[in-house]
Design a protein around this motif. Structure first.
Motif, PDB file in Angstrom:
ATOM      1  N   GLY A  90     -14.533  49.591 -18.630  1.00  0.00           N
ATOM      2  CA  GLY A  90     -13.279  49.009 -19.099  1.00  0.00           C
ATOM      3  C   GLY A  90     -13.154  47.561 -18.677  1.00  0.00           C
ATOM      4  N   MET A  91     -13.685  47.224 -17.504  1.00  0.00           N
ATOM      5  CA  MET A  91     -13.669  45.841 -17.038  1.00  0.00           C
ATOM      6  C   MET A  91     -14.481  44.941 -17.965  1.00  0.00           C
ATOM      7  N   ILE A  92     -15.547  45.483 -18.529  1.00  0.00           N
ATOM      8  CA  ILE A  92     -16.337  44.711 -19.495  1.00  0.00           C
ATOM      9  C   ILE A  92     -15.470  44.355 -20.702  1.00  0.00           C
ATOM     10  N   GLY A  93     -14.688  45.328 -21.180  1.00  0.00           N
ATOM     11  CA  GLY A  93     -13.786  45.069 -22.301  1.00  0.00           C
ATOM     12  C   GLY A  93     -12.737  44.034 -21.951  1.00  0.00           C
ATOM     13  N   LEU A  94     -12.213  44.095 -20.725  1.00  0.00           N
ATOM     14  CA  LEU A  94     -11.211  43.116 -20.284  1.00  0.00           C
ATOM     15  C   LEU A  94     -11.804  41.712 -20.286  1.00  0.00           C
ATOM     16  N   ILE A  95     -13.016  41.561 -19.778  1.00  0.00           N
ATOM     17  CA  ILE A  95     -13.663  40.243 -19.732  1.00  0.00           C
ATOM     18  C   ILE A  95     -13.897  39.716 -21.144  1.00  0.00           C
ATOM     19  N   LYS A  96     -14.326  40.593 -22.057  1.00  0.00           N
ATOM     20  CA  LYS A  96     -14.524  40.170 -23.449  1.00  0.00           C
ATOM     21  C   LYS A  96     -13.209  39.672 -24.052  1.00  0.00           C
ATOM     22  N   ALA A  97     -12.126  40.387 -23.767  1.00  0.00           N
ATOM     23  CA  ALA A  97     -10.819  40.009 -24.304  1.00  0.00           C
ATOM     24  C   ALA A  97     -10.376  38.654 -23.752  1.00  0.00           C
ATOM     25  N   ILE A  98     -10.598  38.418 -22.466  1.00  0.00           N
ATOM     26  CA  ILE A  98     -10.217  37.139 -21.854  1.00  0.00           C
ATOM     27  C   ILE A  98     -10.998  35.997 -22.485  1.00  0.00           C
ATOM     28  N   ASP A  99     -12.283  36.218 -22.721  1.00  0.00           N
ATOM     29  CA  ASP A  99     -13.121  35.159 -23.295  1.00  0.00           C
ATOM     30  C   ASP A  99     -12.787  34.864 -24.750  1.00  0.00           C
ATOM     31  N   ARG A 100     -12.131  35.806 -25.433  1.00  0.00           N
ATOM     32  CA  ARG A 100     -11.857  35.624 -26.871  1.00  0.00           C
ATOM     33  C   ARG A 100     -10.387  35.374 -27.187  1.00  0.00           C
TER      34      ARG A 100
END
Length: 292
Positions: A90-100
């Motif tokens: 889930g943290m991977i998804g959070l990081i992707k969301a922050i970057d986009r």
């Protein structure tokens, strides 16, 4: 909310302005994190990637919004053994969301981020469990078939027939065939495997002869889950969503069409999206609350 300022050149400076120094970002309350995230996203948009300032802003955003990951993980609380892994992906998804994420979207970061987080969690279960969906009854029958086959192979010193397996398991031969078919869903061939089974230079692999993955297929499950929730909305709420996400009108344009202010549109959208998000995550808008 623990904030402060640094006396020396800190990681949170942008020109003459400085971001607040968050001593314990993960401990920031959701309500505070929502406003602070907006400030950090504003700075992140103008910072050069790779600089200490950019790294500070990005890392702080990640830690401040970890509550979103924990919120989304509640959907999978029935898988207690894998819960830690679920949080990690889930943290991977959070990081992707922050970057986009872009503030110009006129969307709350939480609304934008949750689909990324849940998407990574679902992908984890797709990649680490059965290759295709198989009913639990057949999953259990497959395990019984495996044990029966091993027992008979030792006893007979050969591969058992369907009739022999059926007799030992106390089921019909058609049920044995069904269990064998279900077993095919437990493993899948590697896309890099040579089609003939022999690795020969220049030989085509399975991935070379099948179509590319359609990213939209990952949305099918979400669409099915969303349909009954949409049906529970009022006509006005559905119209609002259709104008915003279907016609892609701005909040001001929607306000003009509906004869309300942009602020009213913003509140209605936030409330409606929060209601849908709570339903998708298995909670309730009133009981669960909204994370950062």
């Amino acid at each position: 909310m623990a904030t402060g300022t640094r006396g020396t050149r800190g990681a949170g400076t942008v020109g003459a302005q400085a971001l607040p120094v968050i001593e314990s970002p993960a401990q920031v309350a959701p309500a505070d994190a929502r406003e602070l995230s907006r400030q950090f996203f504003e700075r992140l948009a103008v910072l050069r990637e790779g600089t200490p300032e950019h790294q500070y802003a990005r890392n702080t955003l990640i830690e401040m919004n970890m509550s979103l990951v924990r919120f989304a993980a509640r959907r999978f609380r029935g898988f207690a053994d894998e819960l830690e892994d679920v949080v990690q992906v889930g943290m991977i998804g959070l990081i992707k969301a922050i970057d986009r994420f872009e503030l110009s979207r006129e969307t709350e970061f939480a609304t934008f981020a949750v689909p990324y987080i849940v998407g990574e969690m679902k992908r984890f279960f797709r990649d680490t469990t059965w290759a295709v969906h198989v009913p639990r009854r057949l999953q259990e029958r497959r395990a019984e078939l495996t044990r029966a086959r091993e027992e008979l192979e030792k006893r007979l010193d050969r591969s058992p027939t369907a009739k022999e397996l059926a007799a030992l398991m106390g089921i019909g031969e058609d049920e044995v065939a069904e269990a064998r078919l279900a077993a095919n869903g437990y493993t899948s061939a590697s896309l890099d495997a040579a089609l003939s089974g022999d690795a020969v230079d220049g030989e085509a692999a399975l991935a070379d002869v099948i179509g590319a993955e359609d990213p939209a297929l990952g949305l099918v499950e979400d669409f099915h889950a969303l349909a009954p929730l949409m049906a529970e909305l009022s006509d006005r709420e559905r119209l609002l969503l259709r104008l915003r996400f279907g016609a892609e009108l701005t909040q001001s344009q929607i306000g003009e069409q509906l004869g309300v202010s942009q602020m009213q549109v913003s509140r209605l959208l936030s409330r409606t999206v929060a209601k849908l998000r709570a339903g998708m995550l298995g909670g309730s808008a009133e009981g669960e609350g909204s994370p950062a």
